[in-house]
Every structure is written in C-alpha cells, then in structure tokens.
Scaffold this active site. Structure first.
Site, short mmCIF file in Angstrom:
data_model
loop_
_atom_site.label_atom_id
_atom_site.label_comp_id
_atom_site.label_asym_id
_atom_site.label_seq_id
_atom_site.Cartn_x
_atom_site.Cartn_y
_atom_site.Cartn_z
N ASP A 1 0.88 -1.15 0.00
CA ASP A 1 0.00 0.00 0.00
C ASP A 1 0.93 1.22 0.00
OD1 ASP A 1 -2.38 1.61 0.58
OD2 ASP A 1 -1.46 1.84 2.56
N ASP B 1 -0.01 5.10 0.91
CA ASP B 1 -0.22 6.03 2.04
C ASP B 1 -0.21 5.27 3.36
OD1 ASP B 1 -0.79 8.45 0.53
OD2 ASP B 1 -2.65 7.49 -0.06
N ASP C 1 -1.73 -0.57 5.86
CA ASP C 1 -2.02 0.11 7.13
C ASP C 1 -3.52 0.27 7.35
OD1 ASP C 1 -2.41 2.14 5.15
OD2 ASP C 1 -2.30 3.63 6.75
P1 B16 Z 1 -6.84 10.41 -3.33
P2 B16 Z 1 -3.76 4.10 -0.05
C1 B16 Z 1 -5.69 5.96 -0.06
O1 B16 Z 1 -4.39 5.57 -0.38
C2 B16 Z 1 -5.72 6.66 1.29
O2 B16 Z 1 -5.40 5.76 2.33
C3 B16 Z 1 -7.11 7.20 1.55
O3 B16 Z 1 -7.13 7.90 2.77
C4 B16 Z 1 -7.50 8.13 0.39
O4 B16 Z 1 -8.83 8.61 0.56
C5 B16 Z 1 -7.40 7.36 -0.93
O5 B16 Z 1 -6.10 6.87 -1.09
C6 B16 Z 1 -7.76 8.23 -2.12
O6 B16 Z 1 -6.77 9.22 -2.27
O7 B16 Z 1 -7.83 11.39 -2.80
O8 B16 Z 1 -5.43 10.93 -3.39
O9 B16 Z 1 -7.29 9.81 -4.64
O10 B16 Z 1 -3.66 4.00 1.42
O11 B16 Z 1 -4.70 3.10 -0.69
O12 B16 Z 1 -2.40 4.17 -0.72
MG MG Z 2 -2.80 3.19 3.33
#
Ligand code: B16
Ligand code: MG
Length: 228
Positions: free
Chosen positions: A8, A10, A169
């Site tokens: 993953d 973020d 996470d």
């Molecule tokens: P965006 P991951 C996710 O990334 C985040 O954890 C989540 O909080 C966020 O809403 C989602 O990406 C969308 O992100 O607004 O930048 O398109 O943890 O899957 O890497």
């Molecule tokens: Mg994440």
C-alpha cells in the site's frame, strides 16, 4: 512461495495519511462537522468519494451532488498542495532497505493504492521507477475492501494471487487482500486488526517473516493466522 510483495502507499511507504487527515480536517472545520483521528481511521484505503460520504454522515445537513464535488475538489487541492514539499526524506523507515532486499531475492514489488495521486507521490519521493507494477485509484472500479486493486497488481505481473503478500495500514486493505486470497501483513492502524496473518511495527520485520514462510514452504492455504 512468495513471488510478489504488494505495498500500500499512504501509511506504508510514506506518511501521506497524515496529509490526508489535515486536508479532510480543514474541510470538516469549514463545514462545522465533527472530525477526529478515530473517524480518520475509517478513511484509510477508502476512495476520496467514499471518504467524503463518511465525513458527511456526521453532519445533519444534506449535501447535493454538486456541493459534494466542490468539497472533493477543495480537499484534493489542499492535499496536493501539501504534497509539493514531499521528498525522498519522507520515505518511511525501512522501506528503502526492504525494497533493495526484495530485489536481491528476485521477489517482485508492486504498489496497490486507492489514491489517484499515487504516481505524483511516488515521483516526489523518487520511487516511481522502482516498482514492477503500480495500480492506483485511476485504474480501479472498486476501492478497498474490494480485492480489485491487489488482483490487478498481481495479474499485471502474471503472479498467482496465492503467491502474493500485501503490506497494509488500512483495515479495508487487509480485508481486500484476504478476499484476493493473499497473505496480509498489518502495519500502523492495521497492526491492531485481528484479521491480518501477521502484524508488524516496522517494515524491517518483513524480511524475517518472508524467510520463515519460505523455510516452511507455506502458502496462503497451509499457513494459519499467527502460526509463525
Ligand atoms: P486520493 P492508499 C488511499 O491511499 C488513502 O489511504 C485514503 O485515505 C485516500 O482517501 C485514498 O487513497 C484516495 O486518495 O484522494 O489521493 O485519490 O492507502 O490506498 O495508498
Ligand atoms: Mg494506506
């Protein structure tokens, strides 16, 4: 036998989860909606649209489709502007070493992120060319806990799902990895989630886990939760 490790983004590779939190907090404050870190944990791995719906569920007000679009654009503008200061210094501890070690062991590495900004983030931190496949929020129809993002990452490299391991996470990500029939390792908030196969506090614990799995020559099917 593990042939692919899917990360993953973020909260695993880089702490952009904190930047998402700050951007959503500004939106919630603007709209006088209660928002805290506990609510924020529900947004991990979840798409921008679904994240907004979760936040708005704490408001008595009804929002139109247009108002929701405006809020999502605002949130993304806040978030993207905070990404401009991101550099390789923001890569989380253990990531660079683990990626190097996996390459040496000829284990493929992928990114499976719900974020539509994933490639921008990887570029900022200098890791865009490091991964064998990258699947992001622009490429999927269903976000985590749907298994699609993980299945696509494995299919792109022709690796069977049972030979892939996911580091996440988000509880939604752990659920998605399990639905994809992959081994699921929880870090951060997901390390408190009982459904993971393994829980780690830091990424440098990953290689010893892989070694134990390969010694036992276990697959997802023979390895029981918490066996190691
Ligand atoms: P965006 P991951 C996710 O990334 C985040 O954890 C989540 O909080 C966020 O809403 C989602 O990406 C969308 O992100 O607004 O930048 O398109 O943890 O899957 O890497
Ligand atoms: Mg994440």
């Amino acid at each position: 036998m593990i042939k692919l490790v899917i990360f993953d983004l973020d909260g695993v590779i880089v702490s952009t989860d904190e930047l998402h939190y700050q951007a959503w907090k500004r939106i919630a404050e603007q709209e006088t909606i209660p928002f805290d870190r506990n609510i924020n944990n529900r947004l991990r791995g979840v798409s921008r649209k679904e994240s907004l719906e979760i936040i708005l569920s704490y408001s008595p007000k009804q929002y139109t489709k247009n108002q929701k679009e405006v809020l999502m654009e605002q949130k993304n503008a806040y978030y993207v502007s905070s990404l401009k200061d991101l550099t390789s210094q923001d890569i989380l501890p253990g990531v660079t070493e683990v990626l190097k070690e996996l390459k040496q062991r000829k284990i493929k590495v992928s990114i499976a992120s719900s974020s539509k900004n994933a490639r921008l983030i990887l570029k900022q931190i200098g890791l865009l060319d490091v991964f064998d496949s990258i699947v992001d929020g622009n490429m999927i129809t269903h976000s985590k806990p749907h298994p699609e993002v993980f299945q696509q990452a494995a299919q792109a490299l022709k690796v069977p799902c049972e030979n892939a391991l996911v580091v996440e996470d988000a509880r939604s990500g752990i659920d998605g990895a399990l639905k994809a029939n992959m081994l699921a390792i929880g870090i951060g908030d997901a390390a408190r989630y009982d459904k993971c196969h393994f829980k780690i506090l830091a990424l440098n614990e990953l290689i010893p886990i892989l070694e134990k799995i390969s010694v036992k020559q276990c697959s997802r099917h023979s390895l029981k939760k918490g066996e190691l």
